[in-house]
Motif scaffolding. Structure first.
Motif, PDB file in Angstrom:
ATOM      1  N   MET A   1       2.566  16.991 -25.169  1.00 23.20           N
ATOM      2  CA  MET A   1       3.268  17.983 -24.352  1.00 23.20           C
ATOM      3  C   MET A   1       3.765  17.348 -23.066  1.00 23.20           C
ATOM      4  N   THR A   2       4.960  17.700 -22.667  1.00 24.02           N
ATOM      5  CA  THR A   2       5.458  17.304 -21.348  1.00 24.02           C
ATOM      6  C   THR A   2       5.505  18.552 -20.480  1.00 24.02           C
ATOM      7  N   ILE A   3       4.795  18.503 -19.366  1.00 22.58           N
ATOM      8  CA  ILE A   3       4.770  19.657 -18.456  1.00 22.58           C
ATOM      9  C   ILE A   3       5.225  19.217 -17.076  1.00 22.58           C
ATOM     10  N   MET A   4       5.704  20.177 -16.276  1.00 18.55           N
ATOM     11  CA  MET A   4       6.065  19.918 -14.889  1.00 18.55           C
ATOM     12  C   MET A   4       4.970  20.524 -14.022  1.00 18.55           C
ATOM     13  N   VAL A   5       4.357  19.694 -13.159  1.00 21.92           N
ATOM     14  CA  VAL A   5       3.224  20.164 -12.360  1.00 21.92           C
ATOM     15  C   VAL A   5       3.336  19.575 -10.955  1.00 21.92           C
ATOM     16  N   GLY A   6       2.754  20.275  -9.976  1.00 15.27           N
ATOM     17  CA  GLY A   6       2.916  19.896  -8.571  1.00 15.27           C
ATOM     18  C   GLY A   6       1.971  18.842  -8.061  1.00 15.27           C
ATOM     19  N   ASP A   7       0.700  18.862  -8.482  1.00 13.40           N
ATOM     20  CA  ASP A   7      -0.263  17.882  -7.944  1.00 13.40           C
ATOM     21  C   ASP A   7      -1.448  17.752  -8.897  1.00 13.40           C
TER      22      ASP A   7
ATOM     23  N   LYS B   1       0.843  -1.193   0.000  1.00 10.41           N
ATOM     24  CA  LYS B   1       0.000   0.000   0.000  1.00 10.41           C
ATOM     25  C   LYS B   1       0.879   1.242   0.000  1.00 10.41           C
ATOM     26  N   ALA B   2       0.368   2.328  -0.578  1.00  9.14           N
ATOM     27  CA  ALA B   2       1.088   3.610  -0.551  1.00  9.14           C
ATOM     28  C   ALA B   2       0.077   4.739  -0.629  1.00  9.14           C
ATOM     29  N   ARG B   3       0.369   5.831   0.046  1.00 11.84           N
ATOM     30  CA  ARG B   3      -0.498   7.012  -0.048  1.00 11.84           C
ATOM     31  C   ARG B   3       0.361   8.253   0.156  1.00 11.84           C
ATOM     32  N   TRP B   4      -0.103   9.349  -0.393  1.00 10.78           N
ATOM     33  CA  TRP B   4       0.626  10.610  -0.267  1.00 10.78           C
ATOM     34  C   TRP B   4       0.379  11.220   1.108  1.00 10.78           C
ATOM     35  N   ALA B   5       1.399  11.870   1.654  1.00  9.01           N
ATOM     36  CA  ALA B   5       1.249  12.616   2.902  1.00  9.01           C
ATOM     37  C   ALA B   5       2.058  13.897   2.761  1.00  9.01           C
ATOM     38  N   GLY B   6       2.095  14.700   3.786  1.00 10.61           N
ATOM     39  CA  GLY B   6       2.844  15.946   3.698  1.00 10.61           C
ATOM     40  C   GLY B   6       2.219  16.891   2.691  1.00 10.61           C
ATOM     41  N   LYS B   7       3.019  17.725   2.060  1.00 11.70           N
ATOM     42  CA  LYS B   7       2.518  18.691   1.084  1.00 11.70           C
ATOM     43  C   LYS B   7       3.291  18.552  -0.211  1.00 11.70           C
ATOM     44  N   SER B   8       2.638  18.973  -1.299  1.00 11.22           N
ATOM     45  CA  SER B   8       3.310  18.864  -2.596  1.00 11.22           C
ATOM     46  C   SER B   8       4.060  20.142  -2.965  1.00 11.22           C
ATOM     47  N   LYS B   9       4.010  21.145  -2.121  1.00 17.02           N
ATOM     48  CA  LYS B   9       4.628  22.434  -2.444  1.00 17.02           C
ATOM     49  C   LYS B   9       6.125  22.258  -2.697  1.00 17.02           C
ATOM     50  N   GLY B  10       6.585  22.843  -3.774  1.00 15.21           N
ATOM     51  CA  GLY B  10       7.998  22.773  -4.095  1.00 15.21           C
ATOM     52  C   GLY B  10       8.401  21.551  -4.893  1.00 15.21           C
ATOM     53  N   THR B  11       7.453  20.630  -5.101  1.00 18.98           N
ATOM     54  CA  THR B  11       7.760  19.408  -5.852  1.00 18.98           C
ATOM     55  C   THR B  11       7.098  19.485  -7.218  1.00 18.98           C
ATOM     56  N   GLN B  12       7.817  19.110  -8.270  1.00 23.47           N
ATOM     57  CA  GLN B  12       7.225  19.086  -9.605  1.00 23.47           C
ATOM     58  C   GLN B  12       7.467  17.727 -10.250  1.00 23.47           C
ATOM     59  N   TYR B  13       6.446  17.272 -10.986  1.00 20.57           N
ATOM     60  CA  TYR B  13       6.486  15.957 -11.613  1.00 20.57           C
ATOM     61  C   TYR B  13       6.252  16.119 -13.116  1.00 20.57           C
ATOM     62  N   PRO B  14       6.913  15.273 -13.935  1.00 26.96           N
ATOM     63  CA  PRO B  14       6.652  15.346 -15.381  1.00 26.96           C
ATOM     64  C   PRO B  14       5.354  14.628 -15.742  1.00 26.96           C
ATOM     65  N   ILE B  15       4.516  15.296 -16.521  1.00 29.30           N
ATOM     66  CA  ILE B  15       3.241  14.717 -16.954  1.00 29.30           C
ATOM     67  C   ILE B  15       3.133  14.887 -18.469  1.00 29.30           C
TER      68      ILE B  15
END
Length: 740
Positions: A711-717, A653-667
């Motif tokens: 398109m490849t974009i960097m986005v936080g959440d 199992k896995a789940r997100w915690a904390g905050k996504s601020k400052g993190t960027q992911y490729p989509i």
């Protein structure tokens, strides 16, 4: 009989209760002295702590007796199977030998024990649950089909007993195996009730929220459902009684697992599943009048309710190959609801519910050649339980698997190959890269050549060399079309690499002489030189039959010819738009970006899977890789189903915690729209105005007035991503925006 410290008070009571029930079920088949000798063996088996409780703390003797009751009551097997179940632990822990069992109880019991021990060893050897291969291997390795039936009953028993277990991880693994291995096996063998129970309990242990959601919904709608069934049955029952038929009617609600599968398949909520139940009319009929009375009942039902002719299933005139007989019809009931009605006799119903071969292909379970006749013979053998029947069953088993071999890797992973497969076949079956570098193998620890033929049970370690390359004569060594295809592909890739080198050589020469390279001019030159394909041209350069400097001189001549003044009208397409931003592939994670994995573990090293690119906010799960690292996948990842099916025990199992601020992911986003440079400008303009969203690259391909952009974009959440997608869909000319 027992040491007091080995049995709890409750277990003692349960043991004697089960013992009495077992005697009641099998008493007439037991031989004189069986009970006394069995008791002696069991007393010996618990001496000196030989028998230990399992992972869930279950008492093995109580568990075996519960399994024996299931085998006797729900499958209908008798003496040999019951004694085999009760004694196999004693043989495994060394309290007695198979020879002693054979002397005391006969060859039949000893054979079942040998089969159980052999399959257990096989099971421990291959931790990978690749369901179809593993099912087939179990079937081919079990000396007696009764062994497989006992294993299914044992898994049903374990699933019933572990509902309150605190060992959630072990329970999840057992439940996954039940769903992917034992339920399909039970289905193939027609143990329909046990199959449904395994699937429901597996769902309960692996997806508890889903299970209880459907269960609660069923309970909520039970009153209205019962009322509807009563209203549907009442007038029909009256007409059937007036016709003089003897019968009883029962309603059968779909299993929770079946409802869930339907919800997923139709992508609808619980309320969208309309056929939650079926009505079964079971006639008390003499064998010679069965068909006549079934069709009489059918006529009465379809006179009262409008039938759907497309949904008529007539297994009465021509029974299924496994002996299943019934009439199925779907009719329009009150309130314009479709209701399935099944019409059969008591004899037919008994075969359908308990027959070993019944329903093995029901609802899409694909069988193999000869499996239907084989399973029918299994059923007959168990019903008659004579030696000739068992010999016939073994013969069918041999016929069924004569075209297959099963091979292990050194780690215990299992692969199924065609008969006659060679070492090279196996190497390419695992991976084309391994096949291309293969120089031989160690088969059962001994050196073997590429062309050595493999046998079932062989353990094969492929040997490789980085200097090895595929050869043309390899096509004569392999037997599978899959390996041949991969070899041809590898040979083509070698040629392609030569051509790429030739092309690179030309382009480098152009650069050295400061000449601009124009692909279109070169293509026209190649055609003028008489080459039918570009491949032939590059092959000539690779073979050094063409001089590169000579080609450049001819290229310049071609270019001068074409430089006569003429105006070209250029259509300005979206395809001409191109943007590439170089950016490091690594995702920078802030300290707040945390995943909670499995049982509240934080700080574990993980990587985001490239196949589905999960981002903060997505529903995710973890997958333990071969190297021990954890890869995070989206729950709707295209590979999720296969990972769960083949490697359920490696899912965490896995789940997100904390905050996504400052993190960027490729989509990756795919956009389809009208082919116009303006539309791309509008899209990039919207993205540039979004805070914390960066456009990394965009590639456009146009065709027939439409463009398809990636398109490849960097986005936080996911929240920011969904907002962006909504805005892009409002751009004039955009037809579709989807996440890759």
């Amino acid at each position: 009989m027992e040491r007091d410290e080995f049995f709890t008070t409750d277990e003692k009571e349960l043991l004697f209760s089960l013992y009495r029930k077992l005697l009641q079920l099998t008493g007439e088949t037991l031989q004189k002295g069986d009970c006394r000798k069995l008791k002696t063996h069991l007393i010996n088996s618990i001496k000196d702590n030989r028998v230990q409780r399992d992972t869930f703390g279950l008492n093995p003797l109580v568990k075996d007796m519960q399994t024996a009751v299931i085998v006797a009551e729900e499958i209908g097997m008798k003496r040999a199977s019951i004694l085999g179940i009760m004694l196999h632990e004693s043989v495994r822990n060394g309290a007695c030998t198979t020879e002693e069992v054979q002397a005391a109880f006969g060859e039949d019991v000893a054979g079942i024990i040998r089969g159980l021990i052999r399959v257990n060893e096989l099971y421990s050897k291959s931790p990978t649950i690749e369901s179809e291969n593993f099912r087939n291997l179990l079937l081919s390795f079990a000396e007696d089909m009764r062994v497989i039936l006992i294993m299914i009953a044992d898994r049903v028993n374990i699933m019933r007993q572990i509902k309150d277990s605190k060992n959630d991880e072990a329970r999840r693994q057992v439940a996954n195996e039940a769903a992917y291995l034992y339920a399909p096996l039970a289905h193939k063998l027609g143990l329909y009730k046990l199959k449904s129970e395994l699937e429901d309990l597996s769902l309960k242990y692996t997806e508890k929220d889903v299970y209880y959601h459907i269960k609660d919904k069923l309970n909520e709608t039970k009153a209205s459902r019962d009322k509807y069934i009563a209203a549907f049955i009442a007038p029909m029952q009256k007409k059937l009684e007036e016709s003089g038929l003897h019968f009883h009617i029962k309603g059968r609600t779909k299993s929770i697992h079946s409802i869930y599968q339907k919800m997923k398949k139709q992508k609808c909520p619980f309320e969208g599943v309309y056929d939650l139940f079926a009505i079964r009319i079971i006639l008390v009929s003499q064998v010679e009048k069965e068909k006549q009375e079934c069709w009489q009942a059918y006529s009465i039902v379809t006179d009262m309710y409008q039938p759907n002719p497309k949904r008529l299933r007539d297994w009465l005139s021509v029974p299924k190959s496994n002996g299943y007989e019934s009439l199925h019809i779907t009719v329009m009931g009150p309130e314009s609801k479709w209701v399935e009605v099944q019409i059969r006799t008591e004899r037919m119903d008994d075969i359908a519910e308990r027959g070993l071969a019944a329903h093995w292909r029901y609802k899409g379970v694909k069988g193999e050649t000869g499996l239907d006749e084989w399973l029918t013979s299994v059923r007959e053998a168990l019903e008659n339980s004579d030696s000739n029947g068992l010999e016939a069953m073994d013969q069918f088993k041999l016929d069924l698997y004569e075209d297959e071999v099963f091979v292990f890797t050194p780690k215990g992973d299992l692969f199924k190959l065609g008969k006659g497969a060679t070492v090279l076949d196996f190497a390419f079956h695992i991976h084309s890269k391994l096949g291309c570098k293969c120089i031989g193998a160690k088969v059962n620890g001994k050196n073997a050549q590429l062309r050595q033929v493999l046998n079932s049970g062989d353990q094969v370690e492929i040997m490789t060399s980085n200097t090895q390359t595929p050869k043309q004569d390899w096509l004569n060594i392999v037997t599978s079309s899959k390996a041949r295809t991969k070899i041809r592909q590898a040979l083509k890739e070698m040629v392609a690499r030569q051509h790429a080198f030739a092309k690179e050589t030309i382009e480098r020469k152009f650069k050295n002489r400061k000449i601009e390279y124009d692909e279109a001019v070169m293509m026209r030159l190649i055609k003028r030189l008489g080459f039918k394909t570009v491949t032939e041209f590059y092959q000539s350069i690779a073979d050094e039959t063409l001089d590169v400097n000579e080609i450049i001189d001819k290229y310049l001549e071609q270019q001068r010819r074409e430089n006569d003044a003429h105006d070209d009208i250029t259509y300005r397409s979206a395809e001409g738009y191109n943007l590439q931003q170089t950016q490091n592939d690594d995702i920078t994670r802030s300290k707040e970006d945390v995943l909670v994995i499995d049982q509240n573990l934080k700080g574990l090293d993980f990587k985001l899977a490239r196949c589905c690119n999960p981002i903060y906010g997505d529903d995710v799960f973890g997958f333990v890789t071969v190297t021990g690292g954890i890869k995070i996948h989206r729950s709707d990842c295209p590979n999720a189903t296969q990972l769960r099916e083949r490697f359920g025990y490696r899912i965490v199992k896995a789940r997100w915690a904390g905050k996504s601020k400052g993190t960027q992911y490729p989509i990756t986003l795919r956009v389809v729209g009208h082919d116009d440079i303006g539309i791309v400008t509008n899209i990039t303009s919207i993205i540039s105005k979004e805070n914390d969203i960066t456009l990394r690259s965009i590639g456009i391909d146009s065709h027939d007035g439409l463009f398809s952009g990636t398109m490849t974009i960097m986005v936080g959440d996911t929240g920011r991503l969904e907002t962006l997608i909504k805005k892009l869909r409002t751009v004039k000319g955009v037809k579709q925006v989807v996440r890759g």
